[in-house]
Write a protein that holds these residues in place. Structure first.
Motif, PDB file in Angstrom:
ATOM      1  N   PRO A 113     -41.301 -43.617 -41.007  1.00  0.00           N
ATOM      2  CA  PRO A 113     -41.485 -44.958 -41.584  1.00  0.00           C
ATOM      3  C   PRO A 113     -42.013 -45.936 -40.530  1.00  0.00           C
ATOM      4  O   PRO A 113     -41.768 -45.763 -39.331  1.00  0.00           O
ATOM      5  CB  PRO A 113     -40.066 -45.354 -42.026  1.00  0.00           C
ATOM      6  N   PRO A 114     -42.725 -46.974 -40.951  1.00  0.00           N
ATOM      7  CA  PRO A 114     -43.230 -47.964 -39.993  1.00  0.00           C
ATOM      8  C   PRO A 114     -42.094 -48.671 -39.266  1.00  0.00           C
ATOM      9  O   PRO A 114     -41.001 -48.834 -39.799  1.00  0.00           O
ATOM     10  CB  PRO A 114     -44.034 -48.928 -40.870  1.00  0.00           C
ATOM     11  N   LEU A 115     -42.383 -49.100 -38.048  1.00  0.00           N
ATOM     12  CA  LEU A 115     -41.346 -49.651 -37.180  1.00  0.00           C
ATOM     13  C   LEU A 115     -40.728 -50.920 -37.741  1.00  0.00           C
ATOM     14  O   LEU A 115     -39.535 -51.178 -37.532  1.00  0.00           O
ATOM     15  CB  LEU A 115     -41.933 -49.925 -35.793  1.00  0.00           C
ATOM     16  N   CYS A 231     -45.262 -48.163 -19.767  1.00  0.00           N
ATOM     17  CA  CYS A 231     -44.228 -48.265 -20.803  1.00  0.00           C
ATOM     18  C   CYS A 231     -44.770 -47.861 -22.167  1.00  0.00           C
ATOM     19  O   CYS A 231     -44.050 -47.279 -22.986  1.00  0.00           O
ATOM     20  CB  CYS A 231     -43.666 -49.684 -20.850  1.00  0.00           C
ATOM     21  N   HIS A 232     -46.033 -48.157 -22.422  1.00  0.00           N
ATOM     22  CA  HIS A 232     -46.681 -47.772 -23.681  1.00  0.00           C
ATOM     23  C   HIS A 232     -46.687 -46.252 -23.831  1.00  0.00           C
ATOM     24  O   HIS A 232     -46.313 -45.714 -24.886  1.00  0.00           O
ATOM     25  CB  HIS A 232     -48.107 -48.315 -23.704  1.00  0.00           C
ATOM     26  N   GLU A 233     -47.105 -45.547 -22.795  1.00  0.00           N
ATOM     27  CA  GLU A 233     -47.164 -44.086 -22.876  1.00  0.00           C
ATOM     28  C   GLU A 233     -45.765 -43.486 -23.001  1.00  0.00           C
ATOM     29  O   GLU A 233     -45.571 -42.457 -23.669  1.00  0.00           O
ATOM     30  CB  GLU A 233     -47.897 -43.518 -21.655  1.00  0.00           C
ATOM     31  N   GLU A 234     -44.785 -44.117 -22.395  1.00  0.00           N
ATOM     32  CA  GLU A 234     -43.403 -43.639 -22.523  1.00  0.00           C
ATOM     33  C   GLU A 234     -42.885 -43.847 -23.948  1.00  0.00           C
ATOM     34  O   GLU A 234     -42.065 -43.059 -24.433  1.00  0.00           O
ATOM     35  CB  GLU A 234     -42.515 -44.353 -21.505  1.00  0.00           C
ATOM     36  N   ALA A 235     -43.361 -44.905 -24.606  1.00  0.00           N
ATOM     37  CA  ALA A 235     -42.974 -45.117 -26.003  1.00  0.00           C
ATOM     38  C   ALA A 235     -43.460 -43.970 -26.880  1.00  0.00           C
ATOM     39  O   ALA A 235     -42.778 -43.554 -27.820  1.00  0.00           O
ATOM     40  CB  ALA A 235     -43.535 -46.450 -26.506  1.00  0.00           C
ATOM     41  N   HIS A 236     -44.649 -43.451 -26.573  1.00  0.00           N
ATOM     42  CA  HIS A 236     -45.121 -42.264 -27.286  1.00  0.00           C
ATOM     43  C   HIS A 236     -44.159 -41.101 -27.063  1.00  0.00           C
ATOM     44  O   HIS A 236     -43.880 -40.333 -27.988  1.00  0.00           O
ATOM     45  CB  HIS A 236     -46.513 -41.872 -26.792  1.00  0.00           C
ATOM     46  N   GLN A 237     -43.662 -40.955 -25.846  1.00  0.00           N
ATOM     47  CA  GLN A 237     -42.781 -39.830 -25.534  1.00  0.00           C
ATOM     48  C   GLN A 237     -41.503 -39.840 -26.360  1.00  0.00           C
ATOM     49  O   GLN A 237     -40.995 -38.780 -26.729  1.00  0.00           O
ATOM     50  CB  GLN A 237     -42.405 -39.849 -24.046  1.00  0.00           C
ATOM     51  N   ILE A 238     -40.969 -41.009 -26.634  1.00  0.00           N
ATOM     52  CA  ILE A 238     -39.697 -41.060 -27.362  1.00  0.00           C
ATOM     53  C   ILE A 238     -39.907 -41.024 -28.875  1.00  0.00           C
ATOM     54  O   ILE A 238     -38.962 -41.221 -29.626  1.00  0.00           O
ATOM     55  CB  ILE A 238     -38.859 -42.293 -26.964  1.00  0.00           C
ATOM     56  N   GLY A 239     -41.159 -40.770 -29.291  1.00  0.00           N
ATOM     57  CA  GLY A 239     -41.372 -40.463 -30.697  1.00  0.00           C
ATOM     58  C   GLY A 239     -42.109 -41.496 -31.512  1.00  0.00           C
ATOM     59  O   GLY A 239     -42.151 -41.384 -32.744  1.00  0.00           O
ATOM     60  N   GLU A 243     -50.188 -46.277 -32.332  1.00  0.00           N
ATOM     61  CA  GLU A 243     -50.578 -47.044 -31.149  1.00  0.00           C
ATOM     62  C   GLU A 243     -50.006 -48.461 -31.171  1.00  0.00           C
ATOM     63  O   GLU A 243     -49.577 -48.977 -30.139  1.00  0.00           O
ATOM     64  CB  GLU A 243     -52.105 -47.097 -31.050  1.00  0.00           C
ATOM     65  N   ASN A 244     -50.012 -49.098 -32.349  1.00  0.00           N
ATOM     66  CA  ASN A 244     -49.474 -50.459 -32.415  1.00  0.00           C
ATOM     67  C   ASN A 244     -47.995 -50.486 -32.077  1.00  0.00           C
ATOM     68  O   ASN A 244     -47.505 -51.381 -31.397  1.00  0.00           O
ATOM     69  CB  ASN A 244     -49.723 -51.057 -33.795  1.00  0.00           C
ATOM     70  N   GLU A 245     -47.250 -49.494 -32.559  1.00  0.00           N
ATOM     71  CA  GLU A 245     -45.814 -49.439 -32.297  1.00  0.00           C
ATOM     72  C   GLU A 245     -45.535 -49.121 -30.836  1.00  0.00           C
ATOM     73  O   GLU A 245     -44.602 -49.675 -30.241  1.00  0.00           O
ATOM     74  CB  GLU A 245     -45.156 -48.411 -33.215  1.00  0.00           C
ATOM     75  N   ALA A 246     -46.335 -48.245 -30.239  1.00  0.00           N
ATOM     76  CA  ALA A 246     -46.155 -47.935 -28.814  1.00  0.00           C
ATOM     77  C   ALA A 246     -46.458 -49.163 -27.965  1.00  0.00           C
ATOM     78  O   ALA A 246     -45.793 -49.419 -26.956  1.00  0.00           O
ATOM     79  CB  ALA A 246     -47.057 -46.772 -28.415  1.00  0.00           C
ATOM     80  N   ASN A 247     -47.464 -49.942 -28.369  1.00  0.00           N
ATOM     81  CA  ASN A 247     -47.759 -51.185 -27.659  1.00  0.00           C
ATOM     82  C   ASN A 247     -46.574 -52.142 -27.727  1.00  0.00           C
ATOM     83  O   ASN A 247     -46.182 -52.758 -26.729  1.00  0.00           O
ATOM     84  CB  ASN A 247     -48.993 -51.863 -28.259  1.00  0.00           C
ATOM     85  N   PHE A 248     -46.017 -52.278 -28.914  1.00  0.00           N
ATOM     86  CA  PHE A 248     -44.912 -53.205 -29.102  1.00  0.00           C
ATOM     87  C   PHE A 248     -43.670 -52.756 -28.328  1.00  0.00           C
ATOM     88  O   PHE A 248     -43.017 -53.569 -27.652  1.00  0.00           O
ATOM     89  CB  PHE A 248     -44.575 -53.328 -30.586  1.00  0.00           C
ATOM     90  N   ILE A 249     -43.327 -51.477 -28.413  1.00  0.00           N
ATOM     91  CA  ILE A 249     -42.154 -50.981 -27.694  1.00  0.00           C
ATOM     92  C   ILE A 249     -42.380 -51.047 -26.183  1.00  0.00           C
ATOM     93  O   ILE A 249     -41.469 -51.376 -25.417  1.00  0.00           O
ATOM     94  CB  ILE A 249     -41.824 -49.547 -28.139  1.00  0.00           C
ATOM     95  N   GLY A 250     -43.618 -50.767 -25.762  1.00  0.00           N
ATOM     96  CA  GLY A 250     -43.943 -50.929 -24.345  1.00  0.00           C
ATOM     97  C   GLY A 250     -43.745 -52.361 -23.890  1.00  0.00           C
ATOM     98  O   GLY A 250     -43.250 -52.618 -22.782  1.00  0.00           O
ATOM     99  N   ALA A 344     -48.324 -58.598 -35.673  1.00  0.00           N
ATOM    100  CA  ALA A 344     -47.337 -58.778 -36.746  1.00  0.00           C
ATOM    101  C   ALA A 344     -45.943 -58.406 -36.259  1.00  0.00           C
ATOM    102  O   ALA A 344     -44.963 -59.091 -36.582  1.00  0.00           O
ATOM    103  CB  ALA A 344     -47.722 -57.938 -37.960  1.00  0.00           C
ATOM    104  N   LEU A 345     -45.850 -57.330 -35.498  1.00  0.00           N
ATOM    105  CA  LEU A 345     -44.548 -56.930 -34.958  1.00  0.00           C
ATOM    106  C   LEU A 345     -44.019 -57.989 -33.999  1.00  0.00           C
ATOM    107  O   LEU A 345     -42.829 -58.327 -34.015  1.00  0.00           O
ATOM    108  CB  LEU A 345     -44.663 -55.573 -34.252  1.00  0.00           C
ATOM    109  N   LEU A 346     -44.890 -58.512 -33.155  1.00  0.00           N
ATOM    110  CA  LEU A 346     -44.476 -59.532 -32.184  1.00  0.00           C
ATOM    111  C   LEU A 346     -43.961 -60.794 -32.881  1.00  0.00           C
ATOM    112  O   LEU A 346     -42.871 -61.290 -32.573  1.00  0.00           O
ATOM    113  CB  LEU A 346     -45.657 -59.903 -31.285  1.00  0.00           C
ATOM    114  N   VAL A 347     -44.765 -61.312 -33.787  1.00  0.00           N
ATOM    115  CA  VAL A 347     -44.411 -62.569 -34.458  1.00  0.00           C
ATOM    116  C   VAL A 347     -43.107 -62.427 -35.227  1.00  0.00           C
ATOM    117  O   VAL A 347     -42.211 -63.278 -35.131  1.00  0.00           O
ATOM    118  CB  VAL A 347     -45.551 -63.013 -35.397  1.00  0.00           C
TER     119      VAL A 347
END
Length: 355
Positions: A113-115, A231-239, A243-250, A344-347
């Motif tokens: 599901p989306p973040l 941090c972005h690439e590590e977000a990919h590692q945890i599942g 790309e948008n979600e990895a950017n946000f989690i990073g 959208a995630l940031l706001v």
């Protein structure tokens, strides 16, 4: 291996594709049994296995795979006309194995599901909300920039080596995982890519190797973005495959880090996304907000842009279009454009959790 077994393996890719597409219709099932079920064990296992190796095992694997593919094509080109099924079957066997491994080891995360649903935040925002948030983000970025440089016209230079940044990047994940276990990250397995020069010509800052779960960072340029990209690439590692979600989690991991250079990297990187979205919606507001940004921050942006401009080449759009097609094939219906969804995630996240 018998001819019958080879035929079964080759044709199994059809069943695999159908299975993946059917599972994609059940994102909650993927979230429970894959992303939060078996995947964390698979991911941690790979990181324990390869994280201690000082070089990228995945890049070596890709190199050897490329050599074997080239060797196969050279030796078997004649079979394409004399024994076409043999030639096609051998290729399908390799593709079937790669397709299965990709989705088992990482790729099924594309169908979770989306973040914004996981975080229980909205997915839409108004222009007024964007402008308000961007102004707050400018103030936050300016303040950290001032602390680091003591001069609003000086760009930020990172005082750390690449290895130091990799080692420090996990600290932000420890902070955010204390409140959200979805973001737990241990052990680390992040490295400079052996293919950094080709990646630069292709226009990429890094990637995750789905077959070894190593986070690969393009090491040619050490600028303000490096902590966030790590941090972005590590977000990919945890599942988090999108790309948008990895950017946000990073961003969350970088700004949760106690180190001010990591915080600056996260805020300045995302400020560009917000300013770009403001420009798209309201040119006058963009001009007004840009005037508020410290000149030194804009110089950081210019430094990064000048670096990439040196490596522009006619093949880069081909690679970008290929990656765009890859994203669309893996449940990212807008392709590369999904990167802008991070706004959208940031706001909405900071609507729920203000600065």
């Amino acid at each position: 291996m018998s001819e019958k077994m080879k035929n079964i393996l080759a044709l199994s890719i059809i069943l695999q594709v159908i299975t993946v597409k059917l599972l994609a219709l059940a994102p909650e099932f993927i979230e429970k049994y894959y992303s939060n079920g078996i995947y964390p064990f698979i991911s941690a296992g790979f990181r324990y296995a390869f994280g201690w190796v000082p070089f990228s095992v995945g890049d070596v694997f890709y190199t050897l795979a490329g050599i074997f593919v080239f060797r196969f094509l050279i030796r078997n080109t004649r079979c394409l006309f004399r024994r076409p099924w043999y030639f096609l079957r051998e290729i399908l066997i390799v593709l079937s194995f790669a397709y299965f491994s990709f989705h088992l080891f990482w790729g099924m995360n594309y169908y979770r599901p989306p973040l914004h649903q996981t975080l229980d935040i909205g997915s839409k925002y108004t222009t007024e909300e964007l402008l308000s948030f961007t102004e707050k983000l400018i103030n936050r970025t300016n303040n950290i920039h001032q602390k680091l440089t003591d001069n609003d016209s000086v760009l930020v230079k990172l005082p750390y080596s690449r290895r130091e940044i990799y080692d420090m990047s996990v600290l932000g994940y420890r902070e955010i995982s204390s409140e959200n276990p979805h973001f737990s990250y241990a052990p680390e397995s992040i490295k400079s890519s052996l293919f950094s020069l080709p990646l630069t010509y292709m226009g990429y800052s890094g990637y995750l190797n789905p077959f070894t779960n190593e986070a690969q960072v393009n090491s040619l340029q050490l600028d303000y973005r490096y902590p966030l990209i790590s941090c972005h690439e590590e977000a990919h590692q945890i599942g988090f495959s999108a790309e948008n979600e990895a950017n946000f989690i990073g961003y969350l991991a970088a700004t949760a880090n106690k180190d001010p250079y990591f915080k600056f990297s996260g805020y300045a990187y995302m400020l560009r996304y917000c300013l770009n979205e403001v420009y798209r919606r309201d040119r006058e507001a963009f001009a007004r907000l840009k005037e508020q940004v410290h000149r030194g921050i804009l110089k950081n942006y210019e430094e990064a842009a000048m670096f990439w401009s040196k490596y522009e080449n006619p093949a880069e759009p081909v690679f970008k279009n290929t990656f765009n097609a890859y994203l669309k094939a893996n449940n990212q219906t807008d392709g590369i454009k999904t990167y802008s969804y991070v706004v959208a995630l940031l706001v909405n996240y900071h609507k729920k959790y203000p600065f």
